[in-house]
Design an enzyme around this catalytic site. Structure first.
Site, PDB file in Angstrom:
ATOM      1  N   LYS A  13       0.690  -1.286  -0.302  1.00 48.51           N
ATOM      2  CA  LYS A  13       0.089   0.602  -0.118  1.00 48.51           C
ATOM      3  C   LYS A  13       0.998   1.681  -0.180  1.00 48.51           C
ATOM      4  O   LYS A  13       0.726   2.008  -1.086  1.00 48.51           O
ATOM      5  CB  LYS A  13      -0.776  -0.481   1.249  1.00 48.51           C
ATOM      6  N   ARG A  88      -8.410   0.707  10.754  1.00 48.61           N
ATOM      7  CA  ARG A  88      -8.232  -0.330  11.057  1.00 48.61           C
ATOM      8  C   ARG A  88      -8.731  -0.667  11.694  1.00 48.61           C
ATOM      9  O   ARG A  88      -8.754  -2.291  11.977  1.00 48.61           O
ATOM     10  CB  ARG A  88      -7.108  -0.216  11.930  1.00 48.61           C
ATOM     11  N   ARG A 122      11.503  -6.718   4.176  1.00 49.92           N
ATOM     12  CA  ARG A 122      11.443  -5.234   3.987  1.00 49.92           C
ATOM     13  C   ARG A 122      12.409  -4.364   4.202  1.00 49.92           C
ATOM     14  O   ARG A 122      13.164  -5.157   5.435  1.00 49.92           O
ATOM     15  CB  ARG A 122      10.383  -4.882   4.747  1.00 49.92           C
ATOM     16  N   ARG A 155      12.034  -2.666   9.856  1.00 50.80           N
ATOM     17  CA  ARG A 155      11.476  -2.161  11.045  1.00 50.80           C
ATOM     18  C   ARG A 155      11.749  -3.345  12.482  1.00 50.80           C
ATOM     19  O   ARG A 155      11.345  -4.388  11.900  1.00 50.80           O
ATOM     20  CB  ARG A 155      10.393  -1.767  10.622  1.00 50.80           C
ATOM     21  N   ARG A 166       1.024  -8.606  13.765  1.00 49.30           N
ATOM     22  CA  ARG A 166       0.126  -7.956  13.109  1.00 49.30           C
ATOM     23  C   ARG A 166      -0.498  -9.066  11.963  1.00 49.30           C
ATOM     24  O   ARG A 166      -2.410  -8.147  11.708  1.00 49.30           O
ATOM     25  CB  ARG A 166       1.046  -7.280  12.250  1.00 49.30           C
TER      26      ARG A 166
END
Ligand code: AMP
Length: 209
Positions: A13, A88, A122, A155, A166
């Site tokens: 996103k 969310r 990532r 991260r 998550r």
């Protein structure tokens, strides 16, 4: 154009929003980025939410909604925006409903195994926020940002335990929003599995050029 980008973490996103921001000339408002900026700046809000983000849990609705309300009042968001990572929860969606009338909710569709591969590979530049992937989108020189030369970081919430949490939080709290917005006829689904330019091309098809 007032848009929400919905979808699991790791669906791309943020990457697609960065392309869409340039193309449609509307701000990209990422609640995750806003929280991370507070953490980096050691603000009171940053101190309050740091551990929550590290675990991959959700920041309480009241705090998140107020942050978004403030951001949406800024001049650049008046004629359009991309909300990435907000809402969310159903409570956040109800609050947003009171603030603005959305044009579309773009639902990024992706399998769980691809999500896990994307999140664990990532890496980000701590200065510019530019996103890389160890195999899909590596930097020119291993481990450092192409422009700043800054060492790339992972991260905290892209570590395995947090990824698992998550995804669980997404299924439980955020997934029901797809139905919430479908009943309002706002949802357009896009396949988030191809490369970013291909995903962006399908976004252009559903939104118009
Ligand atoms: P993201 O960059 O969108 O993956 O968000 C990173 C983290 O910020 C999430 O795991 C949450 O801890 C927090 N966060 C971002 N957006 C929200 C939101 N809408 N509601 C609650 N917490 C959020």
């Amino acid at each position: 154009m007032k848009l929400v980008f919905l979808g699991p973490p790791g669906a791309g996103k943020g990457t697609i929003a960065a392309l869409a921001r340039e193309h449609y000339r509307i701000p990209h408002i990422s609640t995750g980025e806003l929280f991370r900026a507070h953490i980096k700046g050691h603000t009171p809000l940053g101190l309050e939410v740091e551990a929550i983000l590290g675990r991959g849990d959700l920041v309480p609705d009241d705090i998140t909604v107020e942050m978004v309300r403030t951001r949406l009042c800024e001049a650049d968001a008046r004629s359009g925006f991309i909300l990435d990572g907000f809402p969310r929860t159903i409570a956040q969606a109800d609050a947003l409903d009171q603030m603005v009338r959305l044009d579309k909710v773009v639902n990024f569709v992706l399998d769980e195994e691809v999500i896990i591969a994307r999140l664990s590979g990532r890496r980000v530049c701590p200065v510019t926020g530019k996103i890389y992937h160890l195999t899909n989108n590596p930097p020119k020189i291993d481990g450092v940002d192409d422009e700043t030369g800054e060492p790339l970081i992972q991260r905290d919430d892209d570590r395995p335990e947090a990824i698992h949490n998550r995804l669980e939080v997404y299924q439980r709290q955020t997934f029901p929003l797809i139905e919430y917005y479908r009943t309002r006829s706002l949802v357009v689904d896009i396949d988030a599995s191809p490369t970013p330019p291909e995903v962006f091309a399908s976004l252009e098809v559903v939104l118009g050029r």
